[in-house]
Enzyme design. Structure first.
Site, PDB file in Angstrom:
ATOM      1  N   LEU A  87       0.866  -1.207  -0.018  1.00 46.17           N
ATOM      2  CA  LEU A  87       0.095   0.115  -0.088  1.00 46.17           C
ATOM      3  C   LEU A  87       0.893   1.203   0.032  1.00 46.17           C
ATOM      4  O   LEU A  87       2.146   1.192   0.718  1.00 46.17           O
ATOM      5  CB  LEU A  87      -0.675   0.171   1.175  1.00 46.17           C
ATOM      6  CG  LEU A  87      -2.018   0.930   1.273  1.00 46.17           C
ATOM      7  CD1 LEU A  87      -3.174   0.285   0.318  1.00 46.17           C
ATOM      8  CD2 LEU A  87      -2.599   0.709   2.719  1.00 46.17           C
ATOM      9  N   HIS A 104      -4.167  -2.542 -12.585  1.00 45.57           N
ATOM     10  CA  HIS A 104      -4.481  -3.587 -12.174  1.00 45.57           C
ATOM     11  C   HIS A 104      -5.028  -4.490 -13.040  1.00 45.57           C
ATOM     12  O   HIS A 104      -5.452  -4.115 -14.050  1.00 45.57           O
ATOM     13  CB  HIS A 104      -5.895  -3.149 -11.176  1.00 45.57           C
ATOM     14  CG  HIS A 104      -6.296  -4.414 -10.337  1.00 45.57           C
ATOM     15  ND1 HIS A 104      -5.690  -4.835  -9.148  1.00 45.57           N
ATOM     16  CD2 HIS A 104      -7.306  -5.338 -10.676  1.00 45.57           C
ATOM     17  CE1 HIS A 104      -6.352  -5.661  -8.959  1.00 45.57           C
ATOM     18  NE2 HIS A 104      -7.313  -6.139  -9.455  1.00 45.57           N
ATOM     19  N   ASP A 145      -6.476  -0.330  -4.592  1.00 48.19           N
ATOM     20  CA  ASP A 145      -7.511  -0.400  -6.004  1.00 48.19           C
ATOM     21  C   ASP A 145      -8.831   0.498  -5.925  1.00 48.19           C
ATOM     22  O   ASP A 145      -9.814   0.237  -6.706  1.00 48.19           O
ATOM     23  CB  ASP A 145      -8.092  -1.897  -6.300  1.00 48.19           C
ATOM     24  CG  ASP A 145      -6.528  -2.644  -6.352  1.00 48.19           C
ATOM     25  OD1 ASP A 145      -5.875  -2.429  -6.816  1.00 48.19           O
ATOM     26  OD2 ASP A 145      -6.846  -3.982  -5.860  1.00 48.19           O
TER      27      ASP A 145
END
Ligand code: GAR
Length: 194
Positions: A87, A104, A145
Site C-alpha cells: 500500500l 490492475h 484499487d
C-alpha cells in the site's frame, strides 16, 4: 523533462516495457525504479537498460520519508506502480497528490482489493466464469484499487481459458496501453512540459 519513478515488486516485465517505451522520449524519462524486494527480477531487467534501481524494506515504504528521500535525489515528478504489492502510505500520497498511477490486471471494481494481485486475480476471474477480463489504470488513494479510474481495456475469455492464458492476454494489454496512458497523463499533469 519530467522524471518518472517506477515502483515494482516482482518480475518487472511491465517496468522493462515502460523503460523501453520512454528511452528515446525527450519529455519523459524513467529516472529510477524502487522495489520493496531486494531479489526482485525487476532490478536486473532495468539495470540492463541503464536505469538505476533501489531496494528498500517494506517498512520504509510505510514510513515514507526514506522513499521520499530517494525520490528527491532522482528529482522524481511522477510515480507509476507496475506490479507493486505494498500500500502507498500517507506521506508518499501527500507528496504526490494525483501524481501516482497504478495498473490492475482486471476490470475494477471487480476482482480488486487486498490480496487481489498478480496470479490470484486471474485465478479468481477463471473461477467466477467471467466472459471477459482486462486492465484498469487508475490513480492511487489510501485504499487498495479504489482511486479514480482513468482507462480500461478488455479481452474476451472462453471456457478454455486458464489463469495462465488469462495472464498472457492481460499482460499483452498492459504492454500495449500502460506506457501510452502514462505518457498522456504525465503530459496533461504538466501541461507546460517542454
Ligand atoms: C501485472 O500484471 C500487474 O498488473 C499486476 O502484477 C503484474 C506484474 O507483472 N499488479 C497487481 O496485481 C497490483 N494489484 P510484471 O512484474 O511482469 O510487470
Amino acid at each position: 523533462m519530467k522524471n518518472i519513478a517506477i515502483f515494482a515488486s516482482g518480475t518487472g516485465t511491465n517496468a522493462e516495457n515502460i523503460v523501453k517505451y520512454f528511452s528515446k522520449n525527450e519529455k519523459i524519462h524513467v529516472a529510477v525504479v524502487l522495489s520493496n524486494r531486494v531479489n526482485a527480477g525487476v532490478h536486473e531487467r532495468v539495470r540492463r537498460l541503464g536505469v538505476p534501481s533501489v531496494a528498500l524494506p517494506r517498512e520504509e515504504f510505510i514510513i515514507g520519508e526514506p522513499v521520499l528521500e530517494v525520490l528527491r535525489r532522482y528529482q522524481v515528478d511522477f510515480i507509476v506502480l507496475a506490479g507493486f504489492m505494498c500500500l502507498i502510505s500517507e506521506p508518499i500520497l501527500r507528496a504526490y497528490p494525483q501524481r501516482i498511477l497504478n495498473i490492475h490486471p482486471a476490470l475494477l471494481p471487480k476482482f480488486g482489493g487486498k490480496g487481489m494481485y498478480g496470479h490470484h486475480v486471474h485465478e479468481a476471474v477463471v473461477a467466477a466464469g467471467e466472459k471477459e477480463s482486462g486492465i484498469t489504470i487508475h490513480y492511487i488513494n489510501e485504499h487498495y484499487d479504489e482511486g479514480q479510474i482513468l482507462f480500461q481495456a478488455t479481452c474476451p475469455l472462453t471456457e478454455e481459458d486458464t489463469p495462465d492464458t488469462v495472464a498472457a492476454k492481460v499482460h499483452a494489454l498492459e504492454y500495449a496501453y500502460y506506457p501510452k496512458v502514462i505518457e498522456q497523463v504525465v503530459e496533461d499533469a504538466f501541461s507546460s512540459i517542454g
